[in-house]
Design a protein around this motif. Structure first.
Motif, short mmCIF file in Angstrom:
data_model
loop_
_atom_site.label_atom_id
_atom_site.label_comp_id
_atom_site.label_asym_id
_atom_site.label_seq_id
_atom_site.Cartn_x
_atom_site.Cartn_y
_atom_site.Cartn_z
N TYR A 148 28.75 74.20 -13.04
CA TYR A 148 29.20 75.29 -12.16
C TYR A 148 29.77 76.41 -13.01
N LEU A 149 29.41 77.63 -12.63
CA LEU A 149 29.96 78.83 -13.25
C LEU A 149 30.80 79.56 -12.21
N TYR A 150 31.89 80.17 -12.63
CA TYR A 150 32.73 80.94 -11.73
C TYR A 150 32.45 82.42 -11.93
N GLN A 151 32.30 83.14 -10.83
CA GLN A 151 31.90 84.54 -10.90
C GLN A 151 32.71 85.31 -11.94
N GLY A 152 31.99 86.05 -12.77
CA GLY A 152 32.61 86.86 -13.81
C GLY A 152 32.70 86.18 -15.15
N GLU A 153 32.58 84.85 -15.20
CA GLU A 153 32.67 84.22 -16.53
C GLU A 153 31.48 84.59 -17.38
N CYS A 187 43.03 85.05 -11.28
CA CYS A 187 41.62 84.71 -11.49
C CYS A 187 40.75 85.17 -10.34
N ARG A 188 41.36 85.84 -9.35
CA ARG A 188 40.64 86.20 -8.12
C ARG A 188 40.42 87.71 -7.98
N VAL A 189 40.72 88.45 -9.00
CA VAL A 189 40.60 89.91 -8.97
C VAL A 189 39.12 90.30 -8.86
N PRO A 190 38.77 91.29 -8.02
CA PRO A 190 37.36 91.71 -7.87
C PRO A 190 36.70 92.03 -9.21
N ILE A 191 35.47 91.56 -9.36
CA ILE A 191 34.78 91.64 -10.65
C ILE A 191 34.11 93.00 -10.85
N PRO A 192 33.91 93.40 -12.10
CA PRO A 192 33.33 94.72 -12.40
C PRO A 192 31.81 94.66 -12.56
N TRP A 193 31.14 95.57 -11.90
CA TRP A 193 29.69 95.68 -12.00
C TRP A 193 29.25 96.93 -12.79
N GLU A 194 29.92 98.06 -12.53
CA GLU A 194 29.52 99.35 -13.14
C GLU A 194 30.76 100.03 -13.70
#
Length: 542
Positions: free
Chosen positions: A380-385, A418-425
């Motif tokens: 399992y991978l956690y979003q953003g890792e 660990c729950r902060v919204p992840i960066p895309w752009e």
């Protein structure tokens, strides 16, 4: 290769935390349409499936793990139509979808609990939960000494004098799984989502549904990641009771009636390994997260021992091992591994706490991920890792929402970091999380450098390392492989899985690869003479 019926033995599954993945409407909260729009990115990353944390109707006192209606979508995230569109898009892209199920407790706003509050002591409505009279001459003392894993007592008293159990927040009353009505209701909930086409369920607090019948006192503090017994303590009466297995055998029978294969995944903080393996016996669950591996400190001997111990326990019941390094409940491993003090840093880091070494943490995290993905079994991978995201360790306290922050009297930072919204752009509002600057938790300015558009197609980036690793893992069918250890110096860990050699160097001195090795992947560049530096993992053919 795995057959369609046993995909769960080897697949790589990506955890989506819906609040923080992608915001379609610009309100600062992630949503299902946002997830749907980003599924192509996950397909391109190379994962096989996604797991979504709860998106059900909820007052959100515990980020959706306080469910008010298990058959609806919270308006913050969309509606059932949006869920159907997401499932259809995932299927079109070849991605399986696992959803969270929260059976230990409901929200206090669930219709059942509201009915219980309106009913009298001893009523059928109250029998759905765990209500008890208090101790003491006037019943003013809690029924026992249990504490909430979020801090404070695990009991709340009503105006009529009775108390109800909540092992988590006061807004999360524990269900009574000795009640046949509760069992039938959850079978119905399972059918509802199975009929919608989900591929499985991650079962929250899977080790907690059954409590010891007498509710005996237990004079130890609850843990935010409950179930790991403190040293010297007797077995906890609220965790890992044998009666949970009867429930999961019934659930497995239901899932077996569906095609293609649907799965159950246990979130069970249970030790020792052979106790955890009981959850994945052939007639129970399919997977159980290997949390013992997750919390193991960085070191060759410790990791080898936990891999051996947990793999052997699972093999004894014919189950795969399910590897994980990060999730929404623990400090991200890119920060957790940035300490060299020999302490366990899983439970939150605040602005006034000692701070991790960011460069060391990312270096070790890349090595740890490459090592984990080389092991046989599922992962399992956690979003953003895949972006190398660290914990937000300097989150201002005023923004904290995790109930453990309040219930601990502001002594435990909790899980918001660990729950902060992840960066895309990098150059977009909210770093591409949504169309506006709004973000339910503030994003660190430094996260621009981690954004996907700064890493895609950039050789050596963490994202490209993950993408290459997942591609090779699939090409060499490592998930269905067999592990064999190599003899190495004490500070080096090396194993073969099929035709792939995986070597991690934990020592100060560069490590040599076997003669004739052809390097396929390396978490960091090798030395000029082809040796493996400290805190680096290599995949090679030899």
């Amino acid at each position: 290769m795995s057959s369609p019926r046993d995909w769960w033995r080897s697949d790589v599954i990506y955890q989506i935390y819906p609040r923080s993945f992608a915001d379609n409407d610009g309100d600062g909260m992630g949503d299902l349409p946002g997830i749907t729009a980003r599924l192509t990115d996950l397909r391109d990353l190379g994962v096989d499936a996604v797991w979504l944390s709860p998106f059900y109707k909820s007052p959100q006192h515990d980020a959706g793990y306080d469910v008010a209606d298990y058959r609806s979508v919270d308006p913050r995230f969309g509606d059932l139509g949006d869920a159907d569109k997401m499932l259809a898009e995932a299927k079109q892209l070849g991605l399986k979808v696992i959803v969270d199920l929260v059976p230990n407790h409901t929200s206090s706003e669930h219709v059942w609990f509201q009915e219980a509050l309106a009913a009298a002591p001893g009523s059928p409505e109250r029998e759905r939960y765990i209500f008890r009279d208090g101790r003491g001459a006037d019943g003013s003392e809690p029924p026992n000494s249990w504490t909430s894993v979020f801090g404070g007592p695990a009991w709340e008293r009503l105006d009529d004098g009775q108390w109800y159990l909540h092992l988590f927040d006061v807004s999360q009353p524990d269900l009574n799984w000795g009640n046949p009505e509760v069992r039938e209701e959850f079978l119905s909930i399972l059918r509802f989502w199975l009929d919608k086409g989900v591929d499985g369920f991650r079962v929250d607090v899977a080790h907690g549904l059954i409590k010891e019948a007498t509710l005996a006192d237990w004079e130890y503090a609850g843990e935010i990641l409950g179930g790991l017994t403190p040293e010297g303590a007797p077995p906890p009466p609220m965790w890992d009771q044998d009666g949970v297995h009867e429930i999961y055998r019934q659930w497995r029978e239901l899932l077996n009636s569906y095609e293609p294969a649907r799965i159950l995944v246990a979130e069970a903080w249970v030790q020792p390994a052979d106790r955890l393996a009981r959850y994945v016996r052939p007639d129970e669950m399919h997977q159980a997260f290997n949390f013992e591996y997750l919390v193991t400190l960085w070191g060759a001997d410790a990791i080898r021992k936990v891999v051996d111990r947990t793999s052997s326990a699972n093999a004894a019941v014919g189950a795969p091992t399910t590897w994980v390094l990060s999730n929404h409940d623990v400090v991200r491993h890119a920060s957790r591994l940035g300490f060299s003090d020999g302490k366990d840093h899983r439970n939150g880091i605040g602005v006034d706490d000692p701070q991790p070494d960011a460069a060391l943490g990312l270096r070790r995290a890349r090595a740890a991920s490459l090592q984990m993905l080389g092991l046989p079994g599922s992962a399992y991978l956690y979003q953003g890792e895949e972006l190398g995201l660290p914990e937000h360790t300097t989150l201002p306290d005023d923004f904290r929402e995790d109930p453990t922050w309040e219930r601990s009297g502001h002594t435990e930072p909790g899980r918001d970091g660990c729950r902060v919204p992840i960066p895309w752009e990098a150059d977009s509002p909210s770093f591409g999380f949504g169309p506006a600057d709004a973000s339910w938790l503030p994003q660190p300015a430094a996260w621009a450098e981690y954004a996907l558009d700064r890493q895609r197609d950039v050789p050596g980036s963490t994202y490209e390392l993950y993408r290459s690793t997942l591609r090779l893992r699939k090409e060499h069918d490592l998930g269905n492989g067999t592990l064999s250890w190599l003899d190495t110096p004490a500070d080096v860990l090396a194993f073969r899985n099929g035709d792939i050699l995986v070597l991690t160097n934990f020592g100060d001195a560069p490590a040599e690869l076997p003669l004739g090795s052809r390097v396929l992947l390396s978490s960091e560049p090798l030395t000029e003479d082809g040796k493996v530096p400290q805190d680096v993992t290599v995949w090679a053919r030899a």
